[in-house]
Design a protein around this motif. Structure first.
Motif, PDB file in Angstrom:
ATOM      1  N   LEU A 152       0.846  -1.211   0.000  1.00  8.08           N
ATOM      2  CA  LEU A 152       0.000   0.000   0.000  1.00  8.08           C
ATOM      3  C   LEU A 152       0.871   1.246   0.000  1.00  8.08           C
ATOM      4  O   LEU A 152       0.607   2.212  -0.714  1.00  8.08           O
ATOM      5  N   ARG A 207       3.495  12.209   3.001  1.00  6.64           N
ATOM      6  CA  ARG A 207       2.154  12.214   2.413  1.00  6.64           C
ATOM      7  C   ARG A 207       1.583  10.788   2.382  1.00  6.64           C
ATOM      8  O   ARG A 207       0.413  10.559   2.673  1.00  6.64           O
ATOM      9  N   THR A 208       2.458   9.841   2.034  1.00  2.00           N
ATOM     10  CA  THR A 208       2.066   8.433   2.020  1.00  2.00           C
ATOM     11  C   THR A 208       1.642   7.987   3.414  1.00  2.00           C
ATOM     12  O   THR A 208       0.599   7.364   3.604  1.00  2.00           O
ATOM     13  N   SER A 250      -1.761  10.000   4.341  1.00  4.18           N
ATOM     14  CA  SER A 250      -2.992   9.743   3.590  1.00  4.18           C
ATOM     15  C   SER A 250      -3.304   8.271   3.398  1.00  4.18           C
ATOM     16  O   SER A 250      -4.451   7.912   3.163  1.00  4.18           O
ATOM     17  N   VAL A 251      -2.298   7.419   3.461  1.00  3.02           N
ATOM     18  CA  VAL A 251      -2.557   6.012   3.177  1.00  3.02           C
ATOM     19  C   VAL A 251      -2.317   5.128   4.408  1.00  3.02           C
ATOM     20  O   VAL A 251      -3.217   4.421   4.854  1.00  3.02           O
ATOM     21  N   ARG A 255      -4.370   6.051   7.561  1.00  4.93           N
ATOM     22  CA  ARG A 255      -5.759   5.803   7.215  1.00  4.93           C
ATOM     23  C   ARG A 255      -6.095   4.321   7.283  1.00  4.93           C
ATOM     24  O   ARG A 255      -7.133   3.915   7.821  1.00  4.93           O
ATOM     25  N   ALA A 256      -5.194   3.525   6.735  1.00  7.25           N
ATOM     26  CA  ALA A 256      -5.435   2.079   6.746  1.00  7.25           C
ATOM     27  C   ALA A 256      -5.356   1.522   8.164  1.00  7.25           C
ATOM     28  O   ALA A 256      -6.016   0.541   8.484  1.00  7.25           O
ATOM     29  N   ARG A 308     -15.773   0.329   6.493  1.00  6.10           N
ATOM     30  CA  ARG A 308     -15.724   1.375   5.480  1.00  6.10           C
ATOM     31  C   ARG A 308     -14.408   1.349   4.691  1.00  6.10           C
ATOM     32  O   ARG A 308     -14.359   1.704   3.520  1.00  6.10           O
ATOM     33  N   LEU A 309     -13.349   0.949   5.392  1.00  2.85           N
ATOM     34  CA  LEU A 309     -12.027   1.098   4.771  1.00  2.85           C
ATOM     35  C   LEU A 309     -11.500  -0.176   4.131  1.00  2.85           C
ATOM     36  O   LEU A 309     -10.840  -0.128   3.115  1.00  2.85           O
ATOM     37  N   VAL A 310     -11.766  -1.297   4.758  1.00  2.00           N
ATOM     38  CA  VAL A 310     -11.064  -2.493   4.292  1.00  2.00           C
ATOM     39  C   VAL A 310     -11.980  -3.481   3.572  1.00  2.00           C
ATOM     40  O   VAL A 310     -13.150  -3.377   3.632  1.00  2.00           O
TER      41      VAL A 310
END
Lengths: 253, 326
Positions: B208, B221-222, B225-226, B229-230, B324-326
Motif C-alpha cells: 500500500l 504524504r504516504t 494519507s494512506v 488511514r489504513a 468502510r475502509l477495508v
C-alpha cells in the motif's frame, strides 16, 4: 536531451548489501509496445523493474551502478526528481493494492498529489482513467463505495486506472495477473494489449505463455543476467541461448 | 449423541479385547461377565473423570466472573438509592454544604482531565509510533522505544502520581490542578497508544505504501494519507481503550489534580484545582458520613457506565471504520 527510446538501460548492476542481483544489463524499451521481462523466480526481474522508478531506494542496503535513462535523463542520478519520475512512470503491482478509500478517491489521489484541484477536471480524470482500465461500466454507479469491496480482478483494474490517472507515458507491471483467477487474468491481458497504443509497457512475468501472448519484445533474465533480448516472436520460435530454450520449454523456472 | 455412542462402543471393544486375550482359558460365561463388568467400570470411570473436570472448570469460570457481578450488584444496590432519589440532579449539580448535592464537579473534572490527557498524549504517541515504525529500521532505537513503552505500561499508577507530583507540580512549578493532573494522565496514555498504534501500522501491507510512493507521493504524504488511514481502526481502538482506562485512575491524581467542589475557573493556579470521579469516590468512601458512602457508590455506577460507554464506542467505531475502509 536527444534519445532514441523513452527508456534505455546501460550496464545496470544492483546489489542488496553484498549480494549482487543484476549483473550488467543493457537494453531499451520500444515506445508504444509491450516488452516482457521474463525469467524464473529470483532472477532479478522485479528488482530490475523497481530500479526503473527508484522504488528500491526504500530497501535498506540497495545500491545500483550503470545508468537507466528516462527520456535521456539518468534516473539513478542523485539529483534526479524522483517524485516527477514516478509520476511519469506508473506502476502496477503483483497483488491488487487499492487504497482503503472510495473508488473515486483511489483515482483522484495521484492527480491531487500533483496539484490538480479543479473538481470538473478530477471528475474527467476519474471517468477517463476508469474507461481506459475497462472498469467504468462496472463501477460508474458506485464510485463512492470502498475500493476494497471490489473483486480481485476489479481491484487490479482499479489499480491500473489509478496508475493511469497521472498520465504516465510508461507503465511498469510487476506480474499483474499472477494473483488473479484465469478469467480476471485474461481480461487484464486484453487490457494490456489495448493500452500499448498509448503507453510504453514493461511487463514482468514468470509466465512464458503470457509473455508470448501479450508482448512485442521480450527480455529473458536468468540469475541477474540478460540472456536474450529481441522480438518476442523470434525468441518464441528460435531461442538462441540454451538457457532461454530451457526456460520457455519449462525445464527451468 | 452419535459421537458419544460410537466412542462408548469403541471403549467397550478395546476393553473386551484386552481382557479377552488374558482370560481366553476361562469359561465363556465368566469371561463375558468379567468383560461386561470391566467395560462398564472403565466406561463409568472415564465418564466420571470427564464430568468432574467439566464441573471443575465450570466452577472456576464462575469464580472468575463472579467478582464482576458481585461488584456491580453491590455498587448498584447501595448507589441506586441516591440515583433514584436525586435523579438527573445528581449529575448536574455541584456538591453543596456538607457535600450534599450532586457530582457535576467530578464529571466535569474527569472530562476536562481526559481532554487534557488525550489532547497531549494522543498526538505525541501517534507521532512517536509513526516515526518509530515508518522512519526507523528495526534496530537498537526501535527496540529501546518499544522496551521503554512496555515497561512504562506496566508501572503502577501511584508511581505516575508520585512522578507527576515531583516533576510537574514541583520541578516544573505547574502546581496542582488541571494541567498537572491532565499531563500525569497523558504520561499513562502514551505507552498504550504508542504500542497499539505501532501494531496497527505494522499490519498495513508494504505494497500500500509502495502504491502511493509509485504515484509520486512523498513519504510523509504516504504515511498521512494512506498508512495512517489504513491503520485507523486499530489506532482508534487503542486510543479509546487507553482513555477508558485513565478515566478510572485515582492514584495519579491524588497529588497532582487537587480537588474542587465546582468546575475549575482557571488553567493554572489554585483556581485550576479539579475534581475527578475516581478521586471523589475515594474521598467520599473514606468519609464516615453514611450518605457520602451512598454517593460514592452512585458515583461509581456513573463512572462504570462512562467507561463502558467508551469501550462500546471503541468497538462500534473500529468495526464501522474497518467496514468502510477495508
Amino acid at each position: 536531451m536527444a534519445y532514441e527510446h523513452k527508456i534505455e538501460v546501460e550496464d545496470l548492476r544492483t546489489w542488496f548489501g553484498d549480494r549482487q542481483i543484476l549483473k550488467g544489463i543493457s537494453c531499451y524499451f520500444e515506445d508504444n509496445s509491450v516488452t516482457a521481462v521474463m525469467g524464473p523466480s529470483g532472477c532479478g526481474k522485479s528488482t530490475f523493474l523497481r530500479t526503473i522508478n527508484r522504488l528500491n531506494d526504500m530497501v535498506p542496503g540497495f545500491r545500483a551502478t550503470g545508468s537507466v535513462r528516462f527520456e535521456g535523463n539518468d534516473v539513478l542520478a542523485p539529483d534526479a526528481d524522483v517524485y516527477e519520475l514516478r509520476r511519469r512512470i506508473g506502476m502496477v503491482f503483483q497483488r491488487p493494492n487499492p487504497f482503503p478509500m472510495s473508488i473515486r478517491d483511489n483515482i483522484t489521489y495521484g492527480p491531487k498529489l500533483h496539484g490538480v484541484r479543479d473538481e470538473g477536471e478530477l471528475e474527467r480524470i476519474v471517468e477517463d482513467s476508469l474507461r481506459k482500465a475497462a472498469l467504468w461500466d462496472e463501477v460508474k454507479d458506485t464510485l463512492d463505495s470502498p475500493a476494497p469491496h471490489l473483486s480481485g480482478g476489479q481491484q487490479q483494474r482499479l489499480c491500473i486506472a489509478r496508475a493511469l490517472s497521472v498520465d504516465p507515458p510508461v507503465l511498469l507491471m510487476d506480474e499483474p495477473v499472477s494473483a488473479l483467477d484465469p478469467i480476471s487474468a485474461s481480461k487484464i491481458e486484453d487490457l494490456i494489449v489495448q493500452l500499448k497504443k498509448d503507453y510504453t509497457i514493461i511487463l514482468v512475468t514468470h509466465n512464458v505463455q503470457q509473455a508470448f501472448r501479450v508482448s512485442d519484445q521480450a527480455a529473458f533474465l536468468y540469475m541477474g543476467e540478460l540472456v536474450e533480448f529481441d522480438k518476442t516472436r523470434r525468441i518464441a520460435e528460435a531461442p538462441e541461448d540454451p538457457r532461454t530454450e530451457a526456460f520457455i520449454t519449462g525445464r527451468i523456472g | 449423541m452419535m459421537v458419544r455412542a460410537d466412542k462408548t462402543t469403541v471403549d467397550t471393544n478395546t476393553g473386551a479385547e484386552d481382557v479377552g486375550l488374558q482370560y481366553r482359558t476361562n469359561g465363556l460365561l465368566s469371561q463375558l461377565a468379567l468383560e461386561v463388568r470391566l467395560a462398564v467400570s472403565t466406561r463409568s470411570k472415564r465418564r466420571a473423570g470427564d464430568l468432574l473436570f467439566k464441573a471443575l472448570t465450570a466452577t472456576l469460570a464462575l469464580v472468575a466472573v463472579l467478582p464482576f457481578f458481585l461488584l456491580l450488584a453491590e455498587v448498584v444496590a447501595v448507589g441506586s438509592a441516591e440515583l433514584v432519589g436525586s435523579g438527573i440532579a445528581f449529575l448536574l449539580t455541584n456538591p453543596g454544604p456538607g457535600l450534599h448535592g450532586g457530582i457535576a464537579n467530578a464529571i466535569m473534572g474527569t472530562l476536562l482531565l481526559v481532554a487534557v490527557a488525550g489532547g497531549v498524549g494522543i498526538p505525541i504517541s501517534i507521532f512517536a509510533a509513526v516515526y518509530i515504525t515508518e522512519y526507523t529500521r528495526p534496530g537498537l532505537l526501535r527496540s529501546a522505544v518499544e522496551f521503554a513503552a512496555d515497561v512504562l505500561a506496566g508501572i503502577p499508577s501511584i508511581v505516575f502520581g508520585a512522578f507527576g507530583f515531583t516533576f510537574l507540580v514541583g520541578f516544573l512549578g505547574l502546581g496542582m490542578g488541571l494541567v498537572a493532573g491532565g499531563l500525569t494522565l497523558a504520561f499513562m496514555i502514551v505507552p498504550t497508544v504508542l504500542r497499539t498504534t505501532q501494531e496497527a501500522l505494522k499490519q498495513v501491507p508494504v505494497s500500500l505504501r509502495e502504491a502511493s510512493l509509485a504515484l509520486g507521493a512523498t513519504r510523509w504524504r504516504t504515511t498521512w494519507s494512506v498508512t495512517i488511514r489504513a491503520a485507523l481502526p486499530g489506532i482508534v481502538t487503542g486510543v479509546l481503550l487507553a482513555i477508558g482506562r485513565v478515566m478510572g485512575e485515582t492514584a495519579p491524581l491524588i497529588f497532582t489534580a487537587g480537588n474542587n467542589l465546582q468546575a475549575p475557573t482557571s488553567v493554572l493556579g489554585p483556581g485550576s484545582w479539579v475534581a475527578s470521579m475516581p478521586y471523589t469516590i475515594w474521598a467520599y468512601i473514606s468519609d464516615p458520613r453514611e450518605y457520602l458512602q451512598v454517593k460514592a457508590h452512585a458515583t461509581a455506577v456513573v463512572l462504570i457506565a462512562m467507561v463502558l460507554a467508551v469501550d462500546i464506542a471503541a468497538n462500534v467505531l473500529s468495526r464501522r471504520l474497518t467496514r468502510r475502509l477495508v
